[in-house]
Design a protein around this motif. Structure first.
Motif, PDB file in Angstrom:
ATOM      1  N   THR A  37       0.665  73.990  53.144  1.00 27.86           N
ATOM      2  CA  THR A  37       1.447  75.507  53.470  1.00 27.86           C
ATOM      3  C   THR A  37       2.015  76.128  54.246  1.00 27.86           C
ATOM      4  OG1 THR A  37      -0.463  75.646  51.450  1.00 27.86           O
ATOM      5  CG2 THR A  37       0.314  77.235  53.362  1.00 27.86           C
ATOM      6  N   PHE A  38       1.643  74.581  55.517  1.00 27.02           N
ATOM      7  CA  PHE A  38       2.455  75.372  57.073  1.00 27.02           C
ATOM      8  C   PHE A  38       3.653  74.166  56.879  1.00 27.02           C
ATOM      9  CE2 PHE A  38       3.171  72.237  60.362  1.00 27.02           C
ATOM     10  CZ  PHE A  38       2.706  73.484  61.540  1.00 27.02           C
ATOM     11  N   LEU A  39       4.000  73.757  56.117  1.00 28.13           N
ATOM     12  CA  LEU A  39       5.432  73.142  55.658  1.00 28.13           C
ATOM     13  C   LEU A  39       6.149  74.000  54.679  1.00 28.13           C
ATOM     14  CD1 LEU A  39       4.554  69.629  55.180  1.00 28.13           C
ATOM     15  CD2 LEU A  39       6.314  70.334  57.179  1.00 28.13           C
ATOM     16  N   GLN A  40       5.170  74.690  53.954  1.00 24.82           N
ATOM     17  CA  GLN A  40       6.668  76.174  53.176  1.00 24.82           C
ATOM     18  C   GLN A  40       6.956  76.958  54.597  1.00 24.82           C
ATOM     19  OE1 GLN A  40       7.419  75.453  50.015  1.00 24.82           O
ATOM     20  NE2 GLN A  40       8.249  76.776  50.303  1.00 24.82           N
ATOM     21  N   LEU A  41       5.625  77.238  55.585  1.00 23.30           N
ATOM     22  CA  LEU A  41       5.824  78.258  56.275  1.00 23.30           C
ATOM     23  C   LEU A  41       7.025  78.033  57.027  1.00 23.30           C
ATOM     24  CD1 LEU A  41       1.951  78.904  56.804  1.00 23.30           C
ATOM     25  CD2 LEU A  41       3.808  81.021  55.278  1.00 23.30           C
ATOM     26  N   HIS A  42       7.459  76.608  57.791  1.00 25.86           N
ATOM     27  CA  HIS A  42       8.242  76.392  58.998  1.00 25.86           C
ATOM     28  C   HIS A  42       9.360  76.585  57.558  1.00 25.86           C
ATOM     29  CE1 HIS A  42       5.269  75.198  61.556  1.00 25.86           C
ATOM     30  NE2 HIS A  42       6.418  74.433  61.856  1.00 25.86           N
ATOM     31  N   LYS A  43       9.747  76.173  56.422  1.00 31.43           N
ATOM     32  CA  LYS A  43      10.241  76.577  56.122  1.00 31.43           C
ATOM     33  C   LYS A  43      11.044  77.733  55.633  1.00 31.43           C
ATOM     34  CE  LYS A  43      12.437  74.888  51.101  1.00 31.43           C
ATOM     35  NZ  LYS A  43      12.209  74.442  49.734  1.00 31.43           N
ATOM     36  N   ASP A  44      10.538  78.284  55.262  1.00 33.08           N
ATOM     37  CA  ASP A  44       9.997  80.379  54.820  1.00 33.08           C
ATOM     38  C   ASP A  44      11.331  80.451  56.026  1.00 33.08           C
ATOM     39  OD1 ASP A  44      10.115  79.170  52.092  1.00 33.08           O
ATOM     40  OD2 ASP A  44       7.621  79.990  52.084  1.00 33.08           O
ATOM     41  N   LEU A  45      10.426  80.414  56.741  1.00 30.87           N
ATOM     42  CA  LEU A  45      10.094  81.515  57.978  1.00 30.87           C
ATOM     43  C   LEU A  45      10.521  81.591  59.238  1.00 30.87           C
ATOM     44  CD1 LEU A  45       6.334  82.685  58.389  1.00 30.87           C
ATOM     45  CD2 LEU A  45       8.067  84.354  56.788  1.00 30.87           C
ATOM     46  N   LEU A  46      10.595  79.908  59.522  1.00 31.35           N
ATOM     47  CA  LEU A  46      12.316  79.452  61.168  1.00 31.35           C
ATOM     48  C   LEU A  46      13.327  79.574  60.485  1.00 31.35           C
ATOM     49  CD1 LEU A  46      10.229  76.145  62.325  1.00 31.35           C
ATOM     50  CD2 LEU A  46      10.470  78.726  63.180  1.00 31.35           C
ATOM     51  N   LYS A  47      14.609  79.811  61.866  1.00 32.87           N
ATOM     52  CA  LYS A  47      15.567  80.041  61.661  1.00 32.87           C
ATOM     53  C   LYS A  47      15.752  79.486  62.867  1.00 32.87           C
ATOM     54  CE  LYS A  47      16.546  81.733  57.644  1.00 32.87           C
ATOM     55  NZ  LYS A  47      17.314  80.956  56.351  1.00 32.87           N
ATOM     56  N   LEU A  48      17.038  79.406  62.819  1.00 35.27           N
ATOM     57  CA  LEU A  48      17.490  78.837  64.628  1.00 35.27           C
ATOM     58  C   LEU A  48      18.309  79.711  65.329  1.00 35.27           C
ATOM     59  CD1 LEU A  48      18.044  75.830  66.051  1.00 35.27           C
ATOM     60  CD2 LEU A  48      20.769  75.860  65.284  1.00 35.27           C
ATOM     61  N   ARG A  49      18.037  80.173  66.260  1.00 33.72           N
ATOM     62  CA  ARG A  49      18.679  80.895  67.027  1.00 33.72           C
ATOM     63  C   ARG A  49      19.505  80.489  68.021  1.00 33.72           C
ATOM     64  NH1 ARG A  49      17.713  81.278  72.735  1.00 33.72           N
ATOM     65  NH2 ARG A  49      15.578  80.253  73.276  1.00 33.72           N
ATOM     66  N   PRO A  50      20.520  81.578  67.691  1.00 31.03           N
ATOM     67  CA  PRO A  50      21.761  80.797  69.704  1.00 31.03           C
ATOM     68  C   PRO A  50      20.749  80.551  70.776  1.00 31.03           C
ATOM     69  CG  PRO A  50      21.786  82.784  68.988  1.00 31.03           C
ATOM     70  CD  PRO A  50      20.909  82.769  68.116  1.00 31.03           C
ATOM     71  N   ASP A  51      21.778  79.826  71.550  1.00 32.27           N
ATOM     72  CA  ASP A  51      21.485  78.868  73.471  1.00 32.27           C
ATOM     73  C   ASP A  51      22.176  79.316  73.400  1.00 32.27           C
ATOM     74  OD1 ASP A  51      20.174  77.698  74.802  1.00 32.27           O
ATOM     75  OD2 ASP A  51      20.258  76.154  73.542  1.00 32.27           O
ATOM     76  N   TYR A  52      22.240  80.140  74.907  1.00 34.56           N
ATOM     77  CA  TYR A  52      23.366  80.195  75.582  1.00 34.56           C
ATOM     78  C   TYR A  52      23.301  78.897  76.800  1.00 34.56           C
ATOM     79  CZ  TYR A  52      18.207  79.801  78.264  1.00 34.56           C
ATOM     80  OH  TYR A  52      16.892  79.686  78.838  1.00 34.56           O
TER      81      TYR A  52
END
Length: 519
Positions: A409-424
């Motif tokens: 479940t932990f892995l699935q939550l990472h997959k579902d909820l995380l996105k790569l944001r911009p980095d200055y």
């Protein structure tokens, strides 16, 4: 820049892991583990080696990462194996400290020029500031190119953990989900609630917390958190930010990368804090939550003293470690309507472990990092303990290493909820000079800080949260503008626009094509 790391999550067999600091996981009580307080010279012992003529080099390591806490932790087990393999030649002595103790100890060590050979960036600072202060030695010439190549793409970025072309640290983990709803199934069942159906909306969370508290009769409560922590580790600010991400993810956490402005006074934050106040008014929060350390809160959760705990990815393995009989589940943090929240990460970590500039054993420290601390044997133990995802995809993809059912479940939550944001820093590495001027993007010199403001209003010491947060935003925005102006005057090619990403779609990873559009 699209991260191969999060892409790697797509391959996982999910059906079968911060003034603030840091990115890494924090422990919250001293383990009293031996070693590490004396200098390498004082602690070095003559072991003789095979011929009795070689002195054993002692490497000192200090950190607040919870994976170093206790003899059975993945960090201590990794160190023990390294010491056994290098007996008579190199010995590593690791000292784990809680963040509050560590921050004070490392500052005192730096002031007295007695830093340990390897140390972790303290809270509310980052690699850029540490390098500017002259505390750290680059890895170049101490670790091999092959060592760097084992990490996922984007792990090393100029202006983050690479400064003026020199490497100073490595990413401790893979993508990290900082907000998860942990729910105690036994507590829910005892309150007459469905233990397999966690709340998805704010209303459901509030009602279930009420029912648990009523049935608990002063012994069991709906919600617990580590309100006694400060800065980015504060359970109060974590709770609020986790909820705010379900309303306006680009503003949750206080800095809006679309506008390049601080947004702590956002409606999402204020509404989320109001919800926390409602839980307090209901009597649904375990009373000691306001003074608890994070580890104390997770122990109480695991012992069945509260139904719900909102915290980051580290809490899963800490609950498992400290209360192994706990029967709990993981879910996305509730949102106002039950919609999916979004959280963000960056590929290169501006915090981590570094080699001291004063180390007399930098070569041996580099060998330890390459062969043990930042190597597959450690990350295998790391994943097997459930600490976090690693920065090496081949390890993340090995389903035989998954330690228990909750990890899926932990892995699935990472997959579902995380996105790569911009980095200055990816857009313009010279922004590192601005961060050095500020201390970190959170500007720890400006007091009271975000978590201090939330706590003061929650306890009733202050009123009118929106007004307090607007004033805080104004100070932060002025601070950023002043820092940019100062480094520009000193010759840096940097602008406030470097912190603005108007083309950021928060529902997608921010890619190399997105950076290119801004040029």
């Amino acid at each position: 820049m699209n991260s191969n790391r999060l892409k790697g999550l797509q391959l996982l067999a999910v059906g079968a892991t911060a003034a603030a600091l840091l990115a890494g996981c924090s422990g919250n009580s001293s383990s009293g583990e031996p070693g590490g307080t004396e200098s390498a010279e004082a602690s070095a012992s003559a072991s003789g080696g095979s011929a009795g003529s070689q002195k054993e080099t002692v490497i000192t390591l200090w950190g607040a990462s919870d994976f170093l806490k206790g003899d059975n932790s993945p960090g201590q087990r990794m160190i023990k194996e390294f010491n056994e393999q290098n007996k008579g030649r190199i010995r590593v002595e690791a000292r784990y400290m809680a963040w509050s103790e560590y921050n004070t100890a490392i500052q005192a060590a730096a002031t007295s020029h007695e830093l340990p050979d390897i140390f972790q960036t303290p809270q509310n600072t980052d690699i850029r500031s540490i390098v500017a202060d002259g505390w750290a030695k680059p890895f170049d010439g101490l670790l091999s190119d092959a060592w760097k190549q084992q990490f996922d793409a984007g792990a090393f970025v100029e202006g983050v953990n690479v400064i003026d072309g020199k490497t100073y640290s490595w990413p401790l983990t893979g993508p990290q989900l900082g907000s998860i709803l942990y729910y105690n199934k036994d507590v829910l069942k005892n309150a007459g609630l469905d233990p397999e159906k966690p709340p998805a909306t704010w209303d459901e969370l509030r009602e279930e917390a009420k029912k648990v508290t009523q049935s608990g009769k002063g012994d069991v409560y709906g919600v617990v958190f580590g309100g006694g922590e400060t800065g980015s580790a504060s359970g109060i600010s974590k709770f609020v930010d986790a909820l705010a991400a379900g309303i306006s993810p680009e503003e949750a956490g206080g800095f809006d990368y679309k506008t390049g402005q601080y947004a702590y006074d956002s409606k999402a934050t204020v509404d989320s804090f109001d919800f926390l106040q409602q839980l307090k008014a209901d009597g649904s929060i375990l009373p000691s939550s306001f003074t608890l350390k994070a580890t104390e809160s997770s122990v109480l959760f695991g012992q069945g003293k509260a139904a719900f705990l909102i915290d980051g990815r580290a809490r899963m393995w800490i609950v498992k470690r400290d209360t192994p009989d706990a029967n709990f589940g993981l879910a996305q943090v509730p949102t106002p309507t039950g919609q999916k929240p979004t959280y963000f990460y960056v590929a290169a970590d501006p915090s981590g472990y570094m080699i001291s500039s004063t180390s007399k054993h930098a070569k041996e420290a580099g060998e330890f990092i390459e062969k043990a601390f930042a190597a597959p044997p450690f990350y295998t133990k790391y994943l097997q303990s459930g600490v976090a995802l690693t920065p090496i995809n081949s390890i993340n993809n090995d389903t035989s290493l998954y330690p228990y059912p909750e990890f899926n479940t932990f892995l699935q939550l990472h997959k579902d909820l995380l996105k790569l944001r911009p980095d200055y820093a990816v857009r313009n590495p010279e922004t590192a000079k601005v961060i050095v001027e500020l201390g970190s993007l959170q500007q720890p010199k400006i007091k009271p800080g975000y978590s201090d403001i939330l706590q003061s209003v929650l306890t009733g010491a202050q009123k009118d949260l929106p007004s307090l947060l607007r004033a805080y935003d104004e100070k932060l925005n002025n601070g950023l503008a002043d820092a940019v102006a100062k480094v520009k005057a000193d010759g840096a090619q940097v602008d406030l626009k470097d912190f603005q990403f108007p083309n950021w779609d928060t529902s997608k990873d921010y890619t190399a094509d997105d950076y290119a559009q801004l040029k």
